[in-house]
Enzyme design. Structure first.
Site, PDB file in Angstrom:
ATOM      1  CB  CYS A 112      -2.477  -4.694  -2.222  1.00  0.00           C
ATOM      2  SG  CYS A 112      -1.316  -5.729  -3.057  1.00  0.00           S
TER       3      CYS A 112
ATOM      4  N   GLY B 254      -0.421   1.509  -0.464  1.00  0.00           N
ATOM      5  CA  GLY B 254       0.234   1.281  -1.751  1.00  0.00           C
ATOM      6  C   GLY B 254       0.400   2.577  -2.506  1.00  0.00           C
TER       7      GLY B 254
ATOM      8  N   GLY C  98      -2.519  -9.466  -0.675  1.00  0.00           N
ATOM      9  CA  GLY C  98      -1.961 -10.663  -0.073  1.00  0.00           C
ATOM     10  C   GLY C  98      -0.852 -11.243  -0.916  1.00  0.00           C
TER      11      GLY C  98
END
Length: 485
Positions: A16, A42, A118
């Site tokens: 991400c 991403g 995360g």
């Protein structure tokens, strides 16, 4: 299906990138620009959520930022002076629009949107408990666990409910959240995943990397500190530190591969650090050769450092086409091999008859390295030596990186000699963990916790891995299948 990017398909991938803007006219347009700069973090999907003072607006789509957020009508529909966005990589979990972030929910206190970089390492356990208590999940993302923890908290204010939720989660998170009252940005107490703060006139901006601030013309102010919550409300910025202080463990792989080379991480130029890693590699593992050749594009800075330290000329022996995306062709080994060359091709006139040193940032499964070595031999290289600008990747990551299960990591199955044999190189060497820390201006001490999270190399995980520990070995793939943050 064949992807004609054979060198990038066997990499560890950040899952991400996040970007948020508070107090800016046309906030969603700035977020779209920021996400462009974070596209490397991403490439499967992107989303933006905005708030206009009355209503939240969201647009999420599969694919790149370009093509989904470069149309005026989409940006106009994302009205408001506050917005946050997210880019997502595919994982072994479900590829579906319902997992694309930011995630949004109507809570008792009002709208709540969250973008997360995360992975929550106890998300499955928390999810089971929440479902038993009546929560209904709409995605398979661990990020949604945070929303339900906020919704079910017994604290009175939204901020206290949010802090209560974070105290229940383990693992790694950098979050940008939006409520009707304002924006909240935070990092986990260990600071595993990155997050920075900048200013653009009166606007406050948060991003995964400093390069995203550069792109929108913002000035870097500082990193969001590990364990810190930063709130932006009615023009006022406040810092809250609700967690006990612990020694930070930021991800060391941000310096090796994840971050763009023009970013600054922990006050250090990523480009300069990668050159320093290459120089350490040349000191530790010299080889008599004619050329130093990077594996494009991630191997370039380390290759420059290796060449400068060794005195061996740096050359572009592999040429990359930047105009080829994904190609769909009929299966068959011969056609597949030709398709690979659409993206990268050996510079035969340079390589033929030469002893070459290939520099790459990592070896994961080893399939990419095997292809590269074979490409060099087919181009007439006399010798092919491989040098890797990170230690062997022997362990899976559970903190927001798309990692194969450990049984598929080449370094977990073979020693360096066995890996060299697998990729058919004349020699193979990795920078040592000590050399990596030295390039970062640190010394990894055995008597204290290391200064970085280096678990993918050492197996020294800085947090509990509750979900992983509860699974039998036969079920480990199921956990990875739920990692969709």
């Amino acid at each position: 299906m064949l992807t004609t990017n054979p060198f990038d398909d066997d990499k560890l991938r950040e899952e991400c990138g996040i970007f948020g803007v508070a107090q800016a006219e046309g906030a969603s347009a700035l977020v779209a620009l920021g996400l462009h700069a974070l596209q490397h973090r991403g490439q499967e999907a992107a989303g933006i959520t905005s708030f206009d003072g009355q209503h939240f607006h969201t647009h999420r789509a599969m694919g790149h930022v370009a093509g989904n957020f470069d149309r005026d009508e989409i940006i106009r529909a994302l009205a408001g002076t506050m917005a946050c966005g997210h880019v997502r990589y595919s994982t072994t979990g479900e590829t579906a629009l319902r997992n694309v972030q930011p995630l949004y929910a109507d809570l008792a206190s009002g709208g709540f949107a969250v973008a997360h970089n995360g992975n929550i390492s106890n998300a499955m356990k928390l999810r089971r408990e929440l479902v038993r208590r009546g929560s209904i999940f709409q995605s398979t993302s661990d990020t949604e666990t945070i929303i339900h923890l906020v919704a079910t908290s017994h604290y009175r204010t939204l901020l206290d409910r949010f802090i209560d939720a974070l105290r229940q989660v383990e693992g790694a998170y950098s979050l940008i959240c939006m409520t009707p009252e304002g924006m909240i940005a935070c990092r986990d107490p260990l600071g595993i995943r990155p997050l920075v703060m900048g200013r653009l006139d009166k606007s406050v901006i948060f991003a995964s990397e400093t390069v995203a601030l550069d792109v929108v013309g913002a000035t870097f102010e500082r990193e969001v500190e590990p364990g810190e919550l930063v709130t932006v409300q009615n023009g006022e910025v406040k810092s809250i530190r609700p967690f006990a202080t612990v020694s930070p463990r930021p991800c060391i792989f941000e310096h090796v591969y994840f971050s763009r080379p023009d970013s600054i991480v922990a006050g250090e130029s990523v480009y300069s650090v990668r050159k320093a890693i290459g120089a350490e590699l040349a000191i530790e593992s010299p080889v008599d050769a004619d050329l130093v050749i990077p594996v494009p594009d991630s191997g370039v800075p380390a290759a420059i450092g290796y060449a400068q330290q060794s005195g061996i000329p740096f050359e572009l022996g592999i040429i990359r086409s930047h105009y080829v995306g994904r190609t769909f062709i009929q299966p068959g080994d011969k056609v597949r091999h030709l398709g690979v060359k659409l993206k990268h091709n050996a510079n035969r006139a340079l390589i033929e008859g030469k002893r070459i040193i290939l520099i790459d940032d990592s070896i994961v499964r080893g399939t990419t390295s095997l292809k590269i070595v074979q490409m060099m031999r087919d181009a007439g290289a006399a010798e092919v030596h491989m040098r890797i600008a990170s230690p062997p990747t022997r362990h899976s990551c559970f903190y927001g990186v798309d990692t194969p299960e450990r049984t598929k990591l080449l370094a977990a199955q073979h020693d360096v000699a066995g890996m060299r044999e697998f990729i058919h190189a004349d020699s193979l060497a990795f920078v040592s963990i000590g050399g990596l820390y030295k390039a970062l201006g640190e010394a990894r001490r055995a008597d204290i916790h290391p200064q970085y999270c280096d678990a993918c190399f050492t197996g020294d995980y800085p947090t509990r891995l509750t979900d992983q520990d509860e699974l039998a070995p036969a079920d480990q793939f199921s956990l990875l299948a739920e990692k969709t943050a």
